[in-house]
Write an enzyme that holds these catalytic residues in place. Structure first.
Site, mmCIF file in Angstrom:
data_model
loop_
_atom_site.group_PDB
_atom_site.id
_atom_site.type_symbol
_atom_site.label_atom_id
_atom_site.label_comp_id
_atom_site.label_asym_id
_atom_site.label_seq_id
_atom_site.Cartn_x
_atom_site.Cartn_y
_atom_site.Cartn_z
ATOM 1 N N ILE A 147 -2.984 8.365 -3.804
ATOM 2 C CA ILE A 147 -2.413 7.739 -5.001
ATOM 3 C C ILE A 147 -3.138 8.234 -6.248
ATOM 4 O O ILE A 147 -2.501 8.581 -7.258
ATOM 5 C CB ILE A 147 -2.494 6.204 -4.910
ATOM 6 N N GLY A 178 -10.623 10.734 0.386
ATOM 7 C CA GLY A 178 -9.926 11.669 -0.486
ATOM 8 C C GLY A 178 -10.218 13.112 -0.122
ATOM 9 O O GLY A 178 -10.970 13.411 0.805
ATOM 10 N N TYR A 238 -9.752 -7.469 2.842
ATOM 11 C CA TYR A 238 -9.239 -6.529 1.844
ATOM 12 C C TYR A 238 -8.522 -7.269 0.717
ATOM 13 O O TYR A 238 -8.811 -7.062 -0.469
ATOM 14 C CB TYR A 238 -8.286 -5.531 2.503
ATOM 15 N N ARG A 255 3.724 -7.693 15.910
ATOM 16 C CA ARG A 255 2.282 -7.750 15.701
ATOM 17 C C ARG A 255 1.933 -9.109 15.094
ATOM 18 O O ARG A 255 2.650 -9.585 14.203
ATOM 19 C CB ARG A 255 1.822 -6.617 14.776
ATOM 20 N N PHE A 275 2.757 -2.992 -3.025
ATOM 21 C CA PHE A 275 2.754 -3.058 -1.570
ATOM 22 C C PHE A 275 2.578 -1.667 -0.965
ATOM 23 O O PHE A 275 1.524 -1.070 -1.029
ATOM 24 C CB PHE A 275 4.051 -3.700 -1.070
ATOM 25 N N PHE A 320 -12.023 0.580 -0.447
ATOM 26 C CA PHE A 320 -11.636 0.620 0.963
ATOM 27 C C PHE A 320 -10.334 -0.144 1.102
ATOM 28 O O PHE A 320 -10.259 -1.326 0.791
ATOM 29 C CB PHE A 320 -12.733 -0.013 1.824
ATOM 30 N N ILE A 322 -18.908 4.983 -6.386
ATOM 31 C CA ILE A 322 -18.830 4.032 -7.497
ATOM 32 C C ILE A 322 -19.968 3.023 -7.426
ATOM 33 O O ILE A 322 -20.224 2.310 -8.404
ATOM 34 C CB ILE A 322 -17.471 3.303 -7.540
ATOM 35 N N SER A 364 -3.578 -5.104 -5.444
ATOM 36 C CA SER A 364 -2.723 -5.045 -4.258
ATOM 37 C C SER A 364 -1.907 -6.316 -4.125
ATOM 38 O O SER A 364 -2.378 -7.408 -4.477
ATOM 39 C CB SER A 364 -3.573 -4.858 -3.001
ATOM 40 N N LEU A 392 -15.084 11.124 -1.668
ATOM 41 C CA LEU A 392 -14.387 11.890 -0.627
ATOM 42 C C LEU A 392 -14.480 11.238 0.757
ATOM 43 O O LEU A 392 -14.330 11.904 1.776
ATOM 44 C CB LEU A 392 -14.894 13.341 -0.565
ATOM 45 N N LYS A 425 -9.685 -7.642 -3.319
ATOM 46 C CA LYS A 425 -8.884 -7.251 -4.477
ATOM 47 C C LYS A 425 -8.731 -8.413 -5.453
ATOM 48 O O LYS A 425 -8.779 -8.234 -6.681
ATOM 49 C CB LYS A 425 -7.513 -6.742 -4.026
#
Length: 330
Positions: free
Chosen positions: A13, A37, A142, A285, A175, A77, A53, A118, A34, A146
């Site tokens: 992204i 990335g 996660y 799931r 999303f 992450f 960061i 997110s 990286l 956020k």
């Protein structure tokens, strides 16, 4: 001319956001460790600094050296499922990391921030259409990380409101990001539906649908799927608005308003690839809601947000990028 720092700019992204900035004639610098990335995703001529960061001093030096006016913060992450098994790592990267970015900005006198958040902050909403007023109830480390990131922005803005460089910010919630706007950049995630489905088809394997007995029109889960190029344009629009001194909402949903089902995606994959795609149906799931779709009306009003690609175009752009990558490797 303003220069913007993109953290995570060597990711799928982030690399698209970098290209969208360049297309608008805006200078950009990339910071990425990286971990997920690829340096090859960073366009030639764009300054690239490989660092974490979490290294506040290194970030501060980059901001000062390049006279950065604002930051688009994507680095983090991003795997919700894995975050359940690795909560400490997730919080370190996404919460401590965001605090480090904010500290570096304060130290360097940089006051504009677009935060890549997110839709995971909503958890499983009890509404057919998610808006910015929908209650936040994240269900994974996660999603929680956020949301805490958004809180950090809010609190730092309050703390700096009377300073010489008050923080001005907005968060973009979205999303599933799919497709490719540049054949040299492709989603390499081992967890996302598009890479899993298209790589399965390319290898002659059968894709899998998890559950076809949901209360949806075709029995499969319905989600927002948004083209990565459209997501990138929204980040640039937010950055330009902050640059121009406009006041933005604390958060915007980059949603489609209607969503598509997993079965519809498989049908589009068959149409684009010309392959016989009859997926295997596996059990549901745990924790997969039947439908999560967001309204993008607020982002349309303030950022000119719109979906510029339909489902077939999203699949086709991804397939082209994957085919190009395979051809380059062979």
């Amino acid at each position: 001319m303003s220069t913007w720092l993109v953290t995570g700019g060597a990711g799928y992204i982030g690399a698209h956001i970098v290209r969208a900035f360049l297309a608008q004639g805006l200078d950009v610098v990339v910071v990425d460790d990286l971990s997920s990335g690829h340096e090859s995703f960073v366009p030639a001529g764009v300054p690239f600094v490989r660092t974490s960061i979490l290294d506040t001093a290194a970030l501060t030096a980059v901001l000062r050296e390049h006279a950065v006016a604002g930051v688009v913060h994507l680095a983090g992450f991003k795997y919700a499922g894995v975050s359940v098994r690795r909560p400490l790592h997730t919080y370190e990267q996404n919460v401590t990391g965001t605090a480090s970015v904010l500290q570096a900005m304060a130290d360097a006198g940089v006051s504009s921030l677009v935060f890549s958040s997110s839709a995971a902050v909503y958890g499983t909403p009890h509404t057919d259409l998610v808006t910015e007023a929908t209650a936040t109830a994240p269900e994974s480390p996660y999603g929680e990380s956020k949301l805490i990131g958004e809180w950090l922005l809010r609190d730092q803005a309050r703390a700096t409101a009377e300073s010489d460089a008050p923080l001005r910010h907005t968060s973009l919630r979205y999303f599933n990001v799919v497709g490719s706007a540049d054949e040299s950049v492709v989603d390499t995630s081992p967890h996302n539906l598009f890479p899993l489905a298209l790589e399965s088809v390319a290898a002659g394997r059968t894709p899998t649908i998890f559950g076809d007995d949901y209360p949806t029109p075709d029995g499969t889960c319905v989600r927002d799927y948004v083209h990565v190029g459209d997501i990138a344009l929204a980040h640039v629009a937010a950055a330009q608005a902050l640059d121009a001194g406009r006041t933005l909402e604390p958060a915007y949903n980059l949603g489609s308003g209607d969503g598509v089902s997993v079965r519809q995606i498989m049908t589009a994959v068959a149409a684009v690839t010309g392959r016989d795609v009859e997926p295997t149906v596996a059990p549901r799931r745990p924790g997969d809601p039947a439908r999560i779709v967001a309204s993008g009306e607020l982002a349309t009003r303030d950022l000119g947000w719109k979906m510029r690609h339909d489902l077939v175009e999203m699949v086709a752009s991804d397939w082209r990028a994957r085919s190009a990558a395979r051809a380059e490797q062979s």
